[in-house]
Design an enzyme around this catalytic site. Structure first.
Site, PDB file in Angstrom:
ATOM      1  N   ASP A  20      15.741  39.118 -48.297  1.00 24.79           N
ATOM      2  CA  ASP A  20      14.351  38.669 -48.346  1.00 24.79           C
ATOM      3  C   ASP A  20      13.972  38.384 -49.802  1.00 24.79           C
ATOM      4  O   ASP A  20      14.316  39.125 -50.712  1.00 24.79           O
ATOM      5  CB  ASP A  20      13.434  39.744 -47.759  1.00 24.79           C
ATOM      6  CG  ASP A  20      12.046  39.220 -47.466  1.00 24.79           C
ATOM      7  OD1 ASP A  20      11.685  39.127 -46.279  1.00 24.79           O
ATOM      8  OD2 ASP A  20      11.307  38.904 -48.426  1.00 24.79           O
ATOM      9  N   ILE A  21      13.231  37.306 -50.001  1.00 18.28           N
ATOM     10  CA  ILE A  21      12.860  36.893 -51.353  1.00 18.28           C
ATOM     11  C   ILE A  21      11.805  37.827 -51.957  1.00 18.28           C
ATOM     12  O   ILE A  21      11.672  37.902 -53.179  1.00 18.28           O
ATOM     13  CB  ILE A  21      12.359  35.429 -51.347  1.00 18.28           C
ATOM     14  CG1 ILE A  21      12.533  34.776 -52.692  1.00 18.28           C
ATOM     15  CG2 ILE A  21      10.924  35.327 -50.849  1.00 18.28           C
ATOM     16  CD1 ILE A  21      12.331  33.260 -52.672  1.00 18.28           C
ATOM     17  N   ASN A  74       8.112  40.310 -36.732  1.00 19.75           N
ATOM     18  CA  ASN A  74       6.724  39.917 -36.521  1.00 19.75           C
ATOM     19  C   ASN A  74       6.714  38.636 -35.692  1.00 19.75           C
ATOM     20  O   ASN A  74       7.307  37.639 -36.086  1.00 19.75           O
ATOM     21  CB  ASN A  74       6.038  39.676 -37.866  1.00 19.75           C
ATOM     22  CG  ASN A  74       5.989  40.943 -38.700  1.00 19.75           C
ATOM     23  OD1 ASN A  74       5.638  42.003 -38.188  1.00 19.75           O
ATOM     24  ND2 ASN A  74       6.351  40.845 -39.965  1.00 19.75           N
ATOM     25  N   GLU A  94       4.679  34.985 -40.713  1.00 19.76           N
ATOM     26  CA  GLU A  94       4.462  33.945 -41.728  1.00 19.76           C
ATOM     27  C   GLU A  94       5.382  32.756 -41.523  1.00 19.76           C
ATOM     28  O   GLU A  94       4.973  31.614 -41.683  1.00 19.76           O
ATOM     29  CB  GLU A  94       4.689  34.512 -43.133  1.00 19.76           C
ATOM     30  CG  GLU A  94       3.603  35.469 -43.588  1.00 19.76           C
ATOM     31  CD  GLU A  94       3.949  36.120 -44.915  1.00 19.76           C
ATOM     32  OE1 GLU A  94       4.898  35.656 -45.591  1.00 19.76           O
ATOM     33  OE2 GLU A  94       3.280  37.093 -45.253  1.00 19.76           O
ATOM     34  N   VAL A  95       6.638  33.029 -41.253  1.00 22.94           N
ATOM     35  CA  VAL A  95       7.619  31.952 -41.105  1.00 22.94           C
ATOM     36  C   VAL A  95       7.895  31.768 -39.617  1.00 22.94           C
ATOM     37  O   VAL A  95       8.302  32.709 -38.923  1.00 22.94           O
ATOM     38  CB  VAL A  95       8.921  32.279 -41.870  1.00 22.94           C
ATOM     39  CG1 VAL A  95       9.934  31.153 -41.689  1.00 22.94           C
ATOM     40  CG2 VAL A  95       8.627  32.511 -43.351  1.00 22.94           C
ATOM     41  N   HIS A 138      12.921  35.848 -36.942  1.00 19.72           N
ATOM     42  CA  HIS A 138      13.692  36.632 -37.914  1.00 19.72           C
ATOM     43  C   HIS A 138      13.461  38.103 -37.673  1.00 19.72           C
ATOM     44  O   HIS A 138      12.361  38.511 -37.315  1.00 19.72           O
ATOM     45  CB  HIS A 138      13.340  36.263 -39.353  1.00 19.72           C
ATOM     46  CG  HIS A 138      11.871  36.257 -39.662  1.00 19.72           C
ATOM     47  ND1 HIS A 138      11.040  35.240 -39.248  1.00 19.72           N
ATOM     48  CD2 HIS A 138      11.095  37.135 -40.322  1.00 19.72           C
ATOM     49  CE1 HIS A 138       9.800  35.493 -39.659  1.00 19.72           C
ATOM     50  NE2 HIS A 138       9.798  36.649 -40.302  1.00 19.72           N
ATOM     51  N   HIS A 149      13.695  41.729 -39.663  1.00 19.12           N
ATOM     52  CA  HIS A 149      13.798  42.378 -40.970  1.00 19.12           C
ATOM     53  C   HIS A 149      14.624  43.655 -40.787  1.00 19.12           C
ATOM     54  O   HIS A 149      14.354  44.437 -39.868  1.00 19.12           O
ATOM     55  CB  HIS A 149      12.426  42.811 -41.484  1.00 19.12           C
ATOM     56  CG  HIS A 149      11.425  41.705 -41.676  1.00 19.12           C
ATOM     57  ND1 HIS A 149      11.022  41.267 -42.919  1.00 19.12           N
ATOM     58  CD2 HIS A 149      10.715  40.971 -40.780  1.00 19.12           C
ATOM     59  CE1 HIS A 149      10.101  40.314 -42.775  1.00 19.12           C
ATOM     60  NE2 HIS A 149       9.894  40.116 -41.491  1.00 19.12           N
TER      61      HIS A 149
END
Ligand code: AMP
Length: 124
Positions: free
Chosen positions: A35-36, A93, A101-102, A106, A108
């Protein structure tokens, strides 16, 4: 989920190689990368390579091979990051209430410190 998949979301662009990522694992149907904006010492994202917004369309449209590959990749990432002994959290999420958000599915994988109990209080 009713909105169409946006092929220009950031993870789709990572999958096409248009923007870089710090790759952790790549399998036939899945990709994992750091993760960025890590929220723990280890914070890795696992995404399916297919165009799925969230769990709803993934679990209704993806093949059994894609689903199996994805969940095996989540477990493999935790092992590769040496999180199994100390423990870690897996979360995804999906949608508005979860503040996704994206708009590409995905998971995490976070660990490397005590993560506290699961859910914070809502803001309002
Ligand atoms: P979510 O709120 O579950 O949709 O989280 C999206 C996650 O994607 C956040 O933790 C971001 O830090 C992460 N993220 C956004 N852009 C990138 C990127 N280019 N490379 C890696 N992680 C990213």
């Amino acid at each position: 989920m009713t909105q169409p998949y946006d092929p220009n979301n950031v993870f789709a662009r990572i999958l096409r190689g248009e923007i870089p990522c710090r790759k952790v694992l790549e399998t036939e149907h899945s990709l994992a990368f750091h993760d960025i904006g890590p929220q723990a010492p280890t914070h890795i994202l696992i995404i399916p390579k297919g165009a799925y917004i969230g769990m709803d369309d993934f679990t209704t449209k993806a093949s059994d091979a894609e689903v199996a590959d994805f969940f095996r990749a989540v477990g493999e990432v935790a092992r590769m990051a040496e999180l199994v002994e100390t423990g870690y959290r897996v979360l995804s999420n999906c949608g508005r209430n979860a503040h996704q958000e994206v708009q590409h599915l995905h998971y995490h994988v976070v660990g490397g410190r005590d993560l506290g109990r699961m859910l914070g209080k809502p803001r309002d």
